[in-house]
Design a protein around this motif. Sequence first.
Motif, PDB file in Angstrom:
ATOM      1  N   ALA A 139    -140.004  53.702 -53.806  1.00  0.00           N
ATOM      2  CA  ALA A 139    -140.351  54.683 -54.823  1.00  0.00           C
ATOM      3  C   ALA A 139    -141.509  54.134 -55.649  1.00  0.00           C
ATOM      4  O   ALA A 139    -141.400  53.057 -56.240  1.00  0.00           O
ATOM      5  CB  ALA A 139    -139.150  54.973 -55.717  1.00  0.00           C
ATOM      6  N   VAL A 140    -142.620  54.860 -55.681  1.00  0.00           N
ATOM      7  CA  VAL A 140    -143.777  54.463 -56.474  1.00  0.00           C
ATOM      8  C   VAL A 140    -144.438  55.723 -57.012  1.00  0.00           C
ATOM      9  O   VAL A 140    -144.736  56.646 -56.261  1.00  0.00           O
ATOM     10  CB  VAL A 140    -144.773  53.602 -55.662  1.00  0.00           C
ATOM     11  CG1 VAL A 140    -145.230  54.300 -54.381  1.00  0.00           C
ATOM     12  CG2 VAL A 140    -145.962  53.183 -56.527  1.00  0.00           C
ATOM     13  N   SER A 141    -144.613  55.771 -58.320  1.00  0.00           N
ATOM     14  CA  SER A 141    -145.145  56.975 -58.957  1.00  0.00           C
ATOM     15  C   SER A 141    -145.587  56.635 -60.372  1.00  0.00           C
ATOM     16  O   SER A 141    -145.276  55.552 -60.883  1.00  0.00           O
ATOM     17  CB  SER A 141    -144.071  58.077 -58.991  1.00  0.00           C
ATOM     18  OG  SER A 141    -142.943  57.651 -59.731  1.00  0.00           O
ATOM     19  N   PRO A 142    -146.312  57.540 -61.024  1.00  0.00           N
ATOM     20  CA  PRO A 142    -146.721  57.275 -62.405  1.00  0.00           C
ATOM     21  C   PRO A 142    -145.520  56.969 -63.297  1.00  0.00           C
ATOM     22  O   PRO A 142    -144.487  57.638 -63.219  1.00  0.00           O
ATOM     23  CB  PRO A 142    -147.413  58.579 -62.813  1.00  0.00           C
ATOM     24  CG  PRO A 142    -147.934  59.142 -61.533  1.00  0.00           C
ATOM     25  CD  PRO A 142    -146.873  58.805 -60.513  1.00  0.00           C
ATOM     26  N   ARG A 143    -145.686  55.976 -64.131  1.00  0.00           N
ATOM     27  CA  ARG A 143    -144.592  55.592 -65.027  1.00  0.00           C
ATOM     28  C   ARG A 143    -144.113  56.780 -65.852  1.00  0.00           C
ATOM     29  O   ARG A 143    -142.909  56.950 -66.086  1.00  0.00           O
ATOM     30  CB  ARG A 143    -145.042  54.460 -65.947  1.00  0.00           C
ATOM     31  CG  ARG A 143    -143.923  54.028 -66.886  1.00  0.00           C
ATOM     32  CD  ARG A 143    -144.335  52.943 -67.858  1.00  0.00           C
ATOM     33  NE  ARG A 143    -143.268  52.772 -68.830  1.00  0.00           N
ATOM     34  CZ  ARG A 143    -142.499  51.704 -68.945  1.00  0.00           C
ATOM     35  NH1 ARG A 143    -142.674  50.679 -68.156  1.00  0.00           N
ATOM     36  NH2 ARG A 143    -141.538  51.657 -69.856  1.00  0.00           N
TER      37      ARG A 143
END
Length: 199
Positions: free
Chosen positions: A89-93
């Motif tokens: 999972a990687v996305s804008p904070r």
Amino acid sequence: MAAASGDLTRSSDLRITELTAGDWPLFERLLGPGGLQGGCWCAWFRMTSRQFRETGPEGHKAHVRDEVRAGKPLGLLGILDDEPVAWVAVSPRLDNPRLATSRVAALPDDDPTDVWSVTCFYVHRRARGRGIAAAMLRAATRHAFDRGARVVEGYPVDARKKRPAGELYHGTVEMFAAAGFELTARRDTVRALMRISAR
């Protein structure tokens, strides 16, 4: 196996690609009917505590599916021999509201805009022990920078002492360090805030 359009990296037979609406069936297959971790469906960070508690597993799944359909970045799938075996999972904070109340992830004194977060990993048991989680982290970092991130951060576990497998979904301090992340803060003996900046 030929790499499909939109793939971000390929190491040996591993193909890594961004989760899109078209790949949702692969995401479902990887997480299984229960959605992992008691029906999380990787919604834990993307919902407030109250939302997560009140909606239940089907609500978690629907929330994540709706965000994918809306084109929001959620993460990357790792695929071997046309079968999904890994997820990061990687996305804008700012798309992860639970981070705003996390003691471990409390921000340094800077602007969260253009900060991306690596929050979760999952590698299917049939693909473990092959360095796939590390490859997923490297791909997630490149992906975030390609999408305009100024900083990428994670919240890994210190695994110098043996940790239960259920605690390792954040990744390990050692894996993040090997990928170039630096320790930013350590607020307890288990978890750390680690960051890497765009060069």
